[in-house]
Motif scaffolding. Structure first.
Motif, PDB file in Angstrom:
ATOM      1  N   PHE A  57      29.199 -34.597  -7.605  1.00 46.23           N
ATOM      2  CA  PHE A  57      28.737 -34.098  -6.310  1.00 46.23           C
ATOM      3  C   PHE A  57      29.733 -34.457  -5.216  1.00 46.23           C
ATOM      4  CE2 PHE A  57      26.646 -35.604  -2.389  1.00 46.23           C
ATOM      5  CZ  PHE A  57      26.127 -34.425  -1.901  1.00 46.23           C
ATOM      6  N   ARG A  58      30.151 -35.711  -5.180  1.00 41.12           N
ATOM      7  CA  ARG A  58      31.082 -36.149  -4.149  1.00 41.12           C
ATOM      8  C   ARG A  58      32.450 -35.492  -4.315  1.00 41.12           C
ATOM      9  NH1 ARG A  58      29.457 -40.793  -1.175  1.00 41.12           N
ATOM     10  NH2 ARG A  58      31.286 -40.267   0.086  1.00 41.12           N
ATOM     11  N   ALA A  59      32.850 -35.264  -5.564  1.00 39.01           N
ATOM     12  CA  ALA A  59      34.143 -34.613  -5.803  1.00 39.01           C
ATOM     13  C   ALA A  59      34.157 -33.204  -5.243  1.00 39.01           C
ATOM     14  CB  ALA A  59      34.455 -34.601  -7.298  1.00 39.01           C
ATOM     15  N   LEU A  60      33.019 -32.520  -5.271  1.00 36.81           N
ATOM     16  CA  LEU A  60      32.938 -31.171  -4.712  1.00 36.81           C
ATOM     17  C   LEU A  60      32.822 -31.182  -3.193  1.00 36.81           C
ATOM     18  CD1 LEU A  60      30.514 -29.466  -7.273  1.00 36.81           C
ATOM     19  CD2 LEU A  60      32.880 -28.799  -6.829  1.00 36.81           C
ATOM     20  N   LEU A  61      32.034 -32.114  -2.647  1.00 38.05           N
ATOM     21  CA  LEU A  61      31.697 -32.026  -1.232  1.00 38.05           C
ATOM     22  C   LEU A  61      32.584 -32.873  -0.330  1.00 38.05           C
ATOM     23  CD1 LEU A  61      29.575 -30.137  -0.157  1.00 38.05           C
ATOM     24  CD2 LEU A  61      27.994 -32.055   0.053  1.00 38.05           C
ATOM     25  N   ASP A  62      33.082 -33.985  -0.807  1.00 38.12           N
ATOM     26  CA  ASP A  62      33.907 -34.840   0.057  1.00 38.12           C
ATOM     27  C   ASP A  62      35.120 -34.104   0.643  1.00 38.12           C
ATOM     28  OD1 ASP A  62      32.199 -36.937  -0.327  1.00 38.12           O
ATOM     29  OD2 ASP A  62      33.608 -38.203  -1.431  1.00 38.12           O
ATOM     30  N   PRO A  63      35.820 -33.257  -0.133  1.00 39.71           N
ATOM     31  CA  PRO A  63      36.991 -32.585   0.443  1.00 39.71           C
ATOM     32  C   PRO A  63      36.666 -31.625   1.592  1.00 39.71           C
ATOM     33  CG  PRO A  63      37.102 -32.560  -1.956  1.00 39.71           C
ATOM     34  CD  PRO A  63      35.726 -33.020  -1.592  1.00 39.71           C
ATOM     35  N   GLU A  67      26.261 -25.546  -5.128  1.00 38.06           N
ATOM     36  CA  GLU A  67      26.746 -25.991  -6.433  1.00 38.06           C
ATOM     37  C   GLU A  67      26.861 -27.517  -6.473  1.00 38.06           C
ATOM     38  OE1 GLU A  67      28.054 -25.405 -10.385  1.00 38.06           O
ATOM     39  OE2 GLU A  67      27.005 -24.129  -8.946  1.00 38.06           O
ATOM     40  N   ALA A  68      27.284 -28.117  -5.374  1.00 37.68           N
ATOM     41  CA  ALA A  68      27.402 -29.568  -5.329  1.00 37.68           C
ATOM     42  C   ALA A  68      26.040 -30.234  -5.493  1.00 37.68           C
ATOM     43  CB  ALA A  68      28.043 -29.995  -4.011  1.00 37.68           C
ATOM     44  N   VAL A  69      25.019 -29.727  -4.802  1.00 35.22           N
ATOM     45  CA  VAL A  69      23.701 -30.362  -4.907  1.00 35.22           C
ATOM     46  C   VAL A  69      23.090 -30.105  -6.281  1.00 35.22           C
ATOM     47  CG1 VAL A  69      21.422 -30.597  -3.857  1.00 35.22           C
ATOM     48  CG2 VAL A  69      23.404 -30.184  -2.410  1.00 35.22           C
ATOM     49  N   ARG A  70      23.354 -28.958  -6.885  1.00 37.41           N
ATOM     50  CA  ARG A  70      22.880 -28.757  -8.263  1.00 37.41           C
ATOM     51  C   ARG A  70      23.572 -29.735  -9.216  1.00 37.41           C
ATOM     52  NH1 ARG A  70      22.344 -23.182  -6.641  1.00 37.41           N
ATOM     53  NH2 ARG A  70      24.548 -22.791  -7.095  1.00 37.41           N
ATOM     54  N   THR A  71      24.813 -30.075  -8.938  1.00 38.86           N
ATOM     55  CA  THR A  71      25.493 -31.114  -9.720  1.00 38.86           C
ATOM     56  C   THR A  71      24.790 -32.457  -9.534  1.00 38.86           C
ATOM     57  OG1 THR A  71      27.609 -29.962  -9.525  1.00 38.86           O
ATOM     58  CG2 THR A  71      27.696 -32.294 -10.094  1.00 38.86           C
ATOM     59  N   LEU A  72      24.384 -32.750  -8.320  1.00 38.68           N
ATOM     60  CA  LEU A  72      23.647 -33.977  -8.048  1.00 38.68           C
ATOM     61  C   LEU A  72      22.309 -33.988  -8.781  1.00 38.68           C
ATOM     62  CD1 LEU A  72      23.765 -36.611  -6.393  1.00 38.68           C
ATOM     63  CD2 LEU A  72      22.698 -35.351  -4.503  1.00 38.68           C
ATOM     64  N   ASP A  93      23.958 -34.333  10.177  1.00 38.36           N
ATOM     65  CA  ASP A  93      25.208 -35.011  10.493  1.00 38.36           C
ATOM     66  C   ASP A  93      26.359 -34.293   9.800  1.00 38.36           C
ATOM     67  OD1 ASP A  93      27.400 -36.733  10.660  1.00 38.36           O
ATOM     68  OD2 ASP A  93      26.142 -38.524  10.649  1.00 38.36           O
ATOM     69  N   ASP A  94      27.068 -33.493  10.561  1.00 40.70           N
ATOM     70  CA  ASP A  94      28.155 -32.690   9.998  1.00 40.70           C
ATOM     71  C   ASP A  94      29.434 -33.489   9.805  1.00 40.70           C
ATOM     72  OD1 ASP A  94      26.944 -29.771  10.155  1.00 40.70           O
ATOM     73  OD2 ASP A  94      26.449 -30.760  12.036  1.00 40.70           O
ATOM     74  N   PHE A  95      29.382 -34.802  10.051  1.00 37.96           N
ATOM     75  CA  PHE A  95      30.527 -35.677   9.809  1.00 37.96           C
ATOM     76  C   PHE A  95      30.378 -36.510   8.540  1.00 37.96           C
ATOM     77  CE2 PHE A  95      32.202 -36.288  14.455  1.00 37.96           C
ATOM     78  CZ  PHE A  95      32.462 -34.924  14.523  1.00 37.96           C
ATOM     79  N   HIS A  96      29.131 -36.816   8.137  1.00 38.01           N
ATOM     80  CA  HIS A  96      28.898 -37.789   7.062  1.00 38.01           C
ATOM     81  C   HIS A  96      27.943 -37.266   5.985  1.00 38.01           C
ATOM     82  CE1 HIS A  96      29.653 -40.134  10.861  1.00 38.01           C
ATOM     83  NE2 HIS A  96      30.573 -40.695  10.086  1.00 38.01           N
ATOM     84  N   TYR A  97      27.771 -35.963   5.884  1.00 35.11           N
ATOM     85  CA  TYR A  97      26.731 -35.415   5.011  1.00 35.11           C
ATOM     86  C   TYR A  97      26.879 -35.763   3.535  1.00 35.11           C
ATOM     87  CZ  TYR A  97      30.337 -31.764   4.979  1.00 35.11           C
ATOM     88  OH  TYR A  97      31.523 -31.098   4.906  1.00 35.11           O
ATOM     89  N   PRO A  98      28.089 -35.858   2.946  1.00 37.39           N
ATOM     90  CA  PRO A  98      28.117 -36.173   1.511  1.00 37.39           C
ATOM     91  C   PRO A  98      27.469 -37.520   1.193  1.00 37.39           C
ATOM     92  CG  PRO A  98      30.219 -35.249   2.184  1.00 37.39           C
ATOM     93  CD  PRO A  98      29.451 -35.543   3.431  1.00 37.39           C
ATOM     94  N   GLU A  99      27.819 -38.552   1.949  1.00 38.63           N
ATOM     95  CA  GLU A  99      27.271 -39.877   1.657  1.00 38.63           C
ATOM     96  C   GLU A  99      25.778 -39.949   1.964  1.00 38.63           C
ATOM     97  OE1 GLU A  99      28.594 -42.670   5.290  1.00 38.63           O
ATOM     98  OE2 GLU A  99      30.080 -41.146   4.771  1.00 38.63           O
ATOM     99  N   LEU A 100      25.332 -39.230   2.995  1.00 35.55           N
ATOM    100  CA  LEU A 100      23.926 -39.270   3.368  1.00 35.55           C
ATOM    101  C   LEU A 100      23.054 -38.532   2.352  1.00 35.55           C
ATOM    102  CD1 LEU A 100      24.444 -38.765   7.187  1.00 35.55           C
ATOM    103  CD2 LEU A 100      23.461 -40.798   6.093  1.00 35.55           C
ATOM    104  N   ILE A 101      23.539 -37.408   1.852  1.00 35.19           N
ATOM    105  CA  ILE A 101      22.791 -36.670   0.833  1.00 35.19           C
ATOM    106  C   ILE A 101      22.810 -37.417  -0.494  1.00 35.19           C
ATOM    107  CG2 ILE A 101      22.665 -34.506  -0.475  1.00 35.19           C
ATOM    108  CD1 ILE A 101      23.964 -33.133   1.990  1.00 35.19           C
ATOM    109  N   ALA A 102      23.956 -37.985  -0.850  1.00 39.67           N
ATOM    110  CA  ALA A 102      24.032 -38.767  -2.090  1.00 39.67           C
ATOM    111  C   ALA A 102      23.073 -39.946  -2.033  1.00 39.67           C
ATOM    112  CB  ALA A 102      25.467 -39.242  -2.328  1.00 39.67           C
ATOM    113  N   GLY A 103      23.015 -40.615  -0.890  1.00 46.29           N
ATOM    114  CA  GLY A 103      22.071 -41.697  -0.711  1.00 46.29           C
ATOM    115  C   GLY A 103      22.521 -43.000  -1.343  1.00 46.29           C
ATOM    116  N   ASP A 104      21.569 -43.945  -1.383  1.00 46.36           N
ATOM    117  CA  ASP A 104      21.828 -45.264  -1.954  1.00 46.36           C
ATOM    118  C   ASP A 104      20.575 -45.705  -2.699  1.00 46.36           C
ATOM    119  OD1 ASP A 104      19.980 -46.112   0.013  1.00 46.36           O
ATOM    120  OD2 ASP A 104      21.579 -46.536   1.441  1.00 46.36           O
TER     121      ASP A 104
END
Length: 391
Positions: free
Chosen positions: A303-309, A290-295, A258-269
């Motif tokens: 992680f979200r600060a790097l990938l959300d933008p 780098e974002a996923v290594r931060t995660l 999902d190239d529209f919602h990937y940060p939230e989906l990878i971060a998960g719940d």
């Protein structure tokens, strides 16, 4: 200095490019908390004398160098898939050669590799009766699966236009996928590619009703959980992906496409998360890794600060008609210096407008994606002059 970029609604507007690159992201080890693949593009040979319907002419040196770039940042490579123009210029003969070469490169570097398995030896609508057509689809899948497994790569069983054309209902999918999974030597990744990426796949899994299609897919997986590494979901529907991943058997991964919602989906719940197999991670490679290594460290906010933008750029690249996102991906690779030209297999470099490309440049420049902003600016000026007469 400023560039004059096309403005919404016509005319031109000034844009001042950044003059310094963003902080350099060095290569790193693969992330450990998520399995992450970038679906990689191919670099065309710009000097080949071939037309839109001719065989694909690939610059193998540049194509493999880009894969080494992704591996050096710890990403896996998803090879010979939609991003590599499968079904949009790259036929099976070219894809088979791409798989062989990338597999050899992966072995030499220790890089993680998955490869697309499809039925593109066949016409989109196979000839002959239904039984013969289904047998042909099965044989085409089997031949590609054998090649990928012989090369030591993990197979991604891609959605088949030919199967979508001849299957009458869920039972045909259950029978064919069951046969393939029983034959697979190692667990495979299944792939649900939505019609926004390929209209010929409307009604895949035997129904245009997504709930019914999901039930059929889950039936395939639950019947063979030991043969399914995961399912890549490319529906651009975060809620549906979350619902599906919560119903997967233990040990079966959900790979977001999902190239529209990937940060939230990878971060998960609190009930799970998605791994990733994404075309947008082609241009975002170093930043995404780098974002996923931060995660990995437990820093979800970082992680979200790097990938959300990056989502604004991704949504722009994948706007409708979504299947032409590949043009923007290759365009950004050219601006970033990964290849020396903006030529694509089948002339697909012309599939997006100049205003669309200009906005992609602006968003990528704002993110600091270009290692050499001056090079990106110079190349953008050339494109503006050639395609828009803007000097």
């Amino acid at each position: 200095m400023t560039l004059r970029l096309p403005a919404p609604g016509g005319g031109l507007r000034p844009y001042r490019p950044r003059t310094e690159p963003a902080e350099h992201i060095k290569g790193g080890a693969p992330p450990v908390s998520r399995t992450v693949y970038a679906a990689a593009h191919v670099v065309a040979d710009p000097l080949a004398d071939t037309g839109p319907d001719g065989p694909a002419a690939v610059d193998w040196d540049a194509t493999l160098a880009f894969r080494r770039h992704l591996w050096s940042h710890g990403l896996g490579v998803a090879e010979a898939m939609d991003t590599a123009q499968r079904g949009m210029g790259l036929g099976w003969a070219g894809a088979a050669e791409l798989i062989r070469r990338s597999a050899a490169e992966a072995r030499s570097m220790g890089g993680r590799l998955v490869c697309g398995v499809g039925t593109d030896q066949l016409p989109p609508v196979p000839e002959g009766g239904r039984a013969a057509a289904l047998a042909g689809v099965r044989a085409a899948y089997e031949a590609q699966l054998a090649l990928v497994e012989d090369e030591g790569a993990t197979a991604v069983i891609m959605a088949s236009r030919a199967l979508a054309a001849v299957a009458r209902g869920p039972e045909d999918y259950l029978e064919l996928y069951g046969t393939l999974l029983r034959q697979a030597r190692e667990p495979v990744v299944l792939h649900w590619l939505g019609p926004m990426f390929d209209p010929a796949l409307t009604g895949y899994w035997g129904s245009a009703d997504l709930d019914a299609a999901t039930a059929t897919l889950l039936e395939v997986i639950t019947a063979h959980p030991d043969k399914v590494d995961g399912i890549k979901v490319s529906l651009l529907d975060a809620g549906r992906e979350i619902g599906l991943r919560r119903r997967l058997p233990d040990g079966v991964r959900c790979y977001t496409g999902d190239d529209f919602h990937y940060p939230e989906l990878i971060a998960g719940d609190g009930r799970g998360f998605s791994h990733a197999l994404l075309g947008v991670f082609d241009p975002l490679g170093p930043l995404a890794a780098e974002a996923v290594r931060t995660l990995d460290t437990g820093d979800t906010a970082g992680f979200r600060a790097l990938l959300d933008p990056t989502v604004a750029l991704s949504r722009h690249l994948f706007q409708t008609p979504t299947q032409y996102y590949k043009t923007g991906v290759v365009f950004l690779a050219w601006l970033a210096g990964h290849q020396g030209h903006f030529t694509m297999i089948g002339g697909l470099e012309g599939a997006r407008s100049l205003p669309h490309l200009a906005r992609a440049y602006e968003l990528a420049d704002g993110l600091g994606l270009f290692p050499d902003p001056a090079l990106a600016e110079a190349r953008m000026r050339k494109l503006l002059a050639v395609r828009g007469g803007i000097t």
